[in-house]
Enzyme design. Structure first.
Site, short mmCIF file in Angstrom:
data_model
loop_
_atom_site.label_atom_id
_atom_site.label_comp_id
_atom_site.label_asym_id
_atom_site.label_seq_id
_atom_site.Cartn_x
_atom_site.Cartn_y
_atom_site.Cartn_z
N LYS A 255 0.85 -1.19 0.00
CA LYS A 255 0.00 0.00 0.00
C LYS A 255 0.89 1.24 0.00
CE LYS A 255 -3.95 1.99 2.55
NZ LYS A 255 -4.84 1.87 3.72
N SER B 171 -9.99 2.23 2.76
CA SER B 171 -9.02 2.91 1.93
C SER B 171 -8.05 1.97 1.20
CB SER B 171 -8.23 3.89 2.78
OG SER B 171 -7.40 3.20 3.70
N SER C 149 -10.56 0.10 7.01
CA SER C 149 -9.86 0.18 5.72
C SER C 149 -9.17 -1.09 5.25
CB SER C 149 -8.83 1.31 5.75
OG SER C 149 -9.45 2.55 5.61
#
EC number: 6.3.5.7
Lengths: 95, 491
Positions: free
Chosen positions: B78, B158, B182
């Site tokens: 990420k 997210s 998330s």
């Protein structure tokens, strides 16, 4: 509680985010929507309740008070938009 | 020839160990899959040269019998994790072309164990969002579509890039972070497995900060076992993060397949929402039935402060974000918009660098922390948080081992479908996950079925602090009963 246009401008300034007049009504609407959503917390009886300050009860570890890092000026200024001799450059602050 | 990209981490580990194939072959197959899947927009930076170098190194070590637990396994990272020498942006314009001179603790542990980095994954800007639509690199497409439809759906957020890439077989697993849901919500939207460990289990050092008392890193994988393998490498005490907890990391994989007989599973009545889709309700009872069939005992429990978790979150998280994001000032790194004075430079930089959602949250956070409002908002929210945590403590004190809930109130939705007029509509996505962050507990999302339109749905298991093992044991029972789900390829 709700915020007026002047408060929106004041918050934007406190947050150091430039906001033009045309954006204020929209931002005011958004902030008020959030404030009215969180309003329901006022019905909770919190008397005698301690605020949560840490997720897990534990003693914070402390390290010895010694210099254990340094000599990495190149790394520190590497991503800066403007530098000179390992100093960060900013617009003139003091006249 | 083996279809390298559809292997699980556990299968690939065996194949690498018995020399059926090399990490370079495995890595090349994934690099090709990434290239062919650019339509998903899951990766914001591909690092093929680095990946091949790391794969060759892993092959060398495996050859000498020195391969670590993740030797040669290609992963996606990420873009919230700082990676040394590799651009890290948090998917915000304000970080511009920031190239860290250091490596986050979590990723450094993955490399220590031999993993291979394929590239950096898309996410909501500063991890603020539930659909990956706030990224400055544009939205990510979910590999899942409604049956018979060509409409792109969001992968959740997210960690949308992480979930999409793992579901689409672009990487074998991915790092993710979870502040309000998330990891778990995008896992639920893509039929992948995501675990948010106990607060303090993984070091936050080198992860771009959003809300420090809530942020926690965790993996997204294709199976419960793969998530257990990844978490073992990611977790652990780090002196550089004072909130990381100094307790040994168990072998999570050993919990897979362990009997859940006699475990008490709480079903919280407050999670039964008015107007909840019947499909979600059905999934929930099905999950309960599977656990019962495996020998667990189901008990109804009450978590009375549940409904206050989301509003309290929308005070605590923006307040901490406004403070954390004060560092983006155009001086030390990232974007700078020139100004005549330093104040004008700050304000211009932050106006140009932050997207709409980030600006909204920084402003609300600034307001609730401003003089005269601190007690009414922030302090009150932190007291409510104590009550939410106590709900769970009371429940566990009665002998409950874990709590079963739906992971999300709906399946994935369309790009641009939610939150346009009212931000709260988007925030409600996290209604089942946010309580877990507020209390600091571990939570896992496991795929459990599909809705009428063929979209994946998931269940969430919530555990006691540092009892991730139980979540893996129970999650495995659900995975065995529900089976695994793979999207039909359209990209």
């Amino acid at each position: 509680m709700s915020v007026d246009a002047d408060t929106v401008r004041r918050i934007a300034h406190l947050a150091r985010i430039a906001v033009n007049d045309a954006e204020v009504p929209h931002l005011q609407g958004e902030l008020n929507a959030m404030l009215s959503f969180v309003e329901q917390l006022s019905e909770v009886d919190v008397s005698g309740v301690e605020p949560m300050t840490s997720v897990m009860p534990m003693e914070m570890k402390k390290r010895a008070d010694v210099v254990n890092d340094g000599e990495i000026s190149d790394d520190i200024v590497k991503n800066a938009p403007a530098t000179e001799n390992h100093f960060f450059l900013v617009p003139k602050v003091v006249e | 020839m083996t279809d390298f990209t559809s292997l699980t981490i556990a299968e690939a580990r065996d194949g690498l160990a018995n020399k059926s194939f090399t990490s370079l072959e495995l890595t090349d197959a994934h690099l090709k899959a990434i290239e062919d899947a650019r339509a998903l927009n899951a990766f914001v930076l591909e690092t093929p040269d680095k990946a091949r170098d790391m794969a060759r190194e892993a092959d060398g070590k495996i050859g000498k019998g020195e391969g670590g637990p993740l030797a040669g396994i290609p992963l996606g990272i990420k873009d919230l994790f700082a990676t040394k020498g590799v651009r890290t942006t948090a998917c915000s314009k304000i970080l511009d072309d920031f190239v860290p001179t250091y490596e986050s603790t979590v990723t450094s542990q993955l490399w220590r164990d031999g993993a291979v980095m394929l590239g950096k994954l898309n996410n909501d800007e500063f991890a603020m969002g539930s659909s990956n639509e706030t990224s400055c690199f544009g939205p990510v497409a979910n590999p899942w579509r409604r049956e018979g439809s060509n409409t792109n759906l969001v992968p959740g957020g997210s960690s949308g890039g992480s979930a999409s890439a793992v579901a689409a077989l672009l990487c074998m697993g991915a790092t993710a972070t979870d502040t309000g849901g998330s990891i778990r919500q995008p896992a639920a939207f893509t039929a992948t497995v995501g675990i948010k460990p106990t607060y303090g289990r993984c070091s936050r050092w080198g992860i771009v900060a959003f809300a420090s008392s809530l942020d926690q890193a965790g993996p997204i994988g294709r199976t419960v076992r793969d998530s257990a393998i990844l978490l073992r490498s990611m977790a652990g005490y780090d002196p550089k993060d004072t909130t990381s907890v100094d307790t040994p990391v168990p072998d999570y994989e050993a919990a897979i397949g362990k009997s859940v007989k006699g475990m008490k599973i709480g079903i919280p009545k407050e999670y039964r929402l008015d107007g909840m889709p019947t499909e979600i309700e059905k999934l929930w009872s099905e999950g309960a039935a599977w656990l019962k069939a495996a020998g667990a005992e189901l008990v109804e429990v009450s978590l009375p402060y549940t409904k206050y978790a989301l509003p309290a979150y929308y005070i605590v998280a923006p307040a901490e974000a406004s403070s954390n994001l004060a560092r983006y000032d155009g001086v030390r790194y990232g974007l700078r918009v020139p100004g005549r004075s330093i104040g004008e430079m700050y304000e211009g930089t932050r106006a140009a660098g932050f997207g709409a959602e980030v600006r909204r949250r920084v402003m609300i956070g600034t307001y609730v922390l401003s003089a005269g409002y601190y007690d009414a908002y922030y302090l009150r929210a932190q007291k409510v948080r104590t009550l939410i945590k106590k709900d769970f403590e009371d429940c566990f004190a009665k002998g409950v081992n874990a709590i079963l809930t739906p992971a999300t109130p709906s399946a994935a939705f369309g790009v641009g479908e939610k939150g346009g007029a009212d931000p709260i509509e988007m925030y409600l996505n996290d209604i089942f996950t946010v309580t877990v962050n507020m209390a600091g507990l571990p939570g896992i999302a496991v795929p459990a079925g599909k809705d009428a339109q063929g979209l994946p749905l998931a269940l969430q298991l919530i555990g006691k602090p540092f009892d991730e093992d139980t979540l893996f044991s129970l999650g495995e029972v659900i995975e065995q009963a529900a089976g695994r789900f793979t999207p039909a390829r359209w990209w």
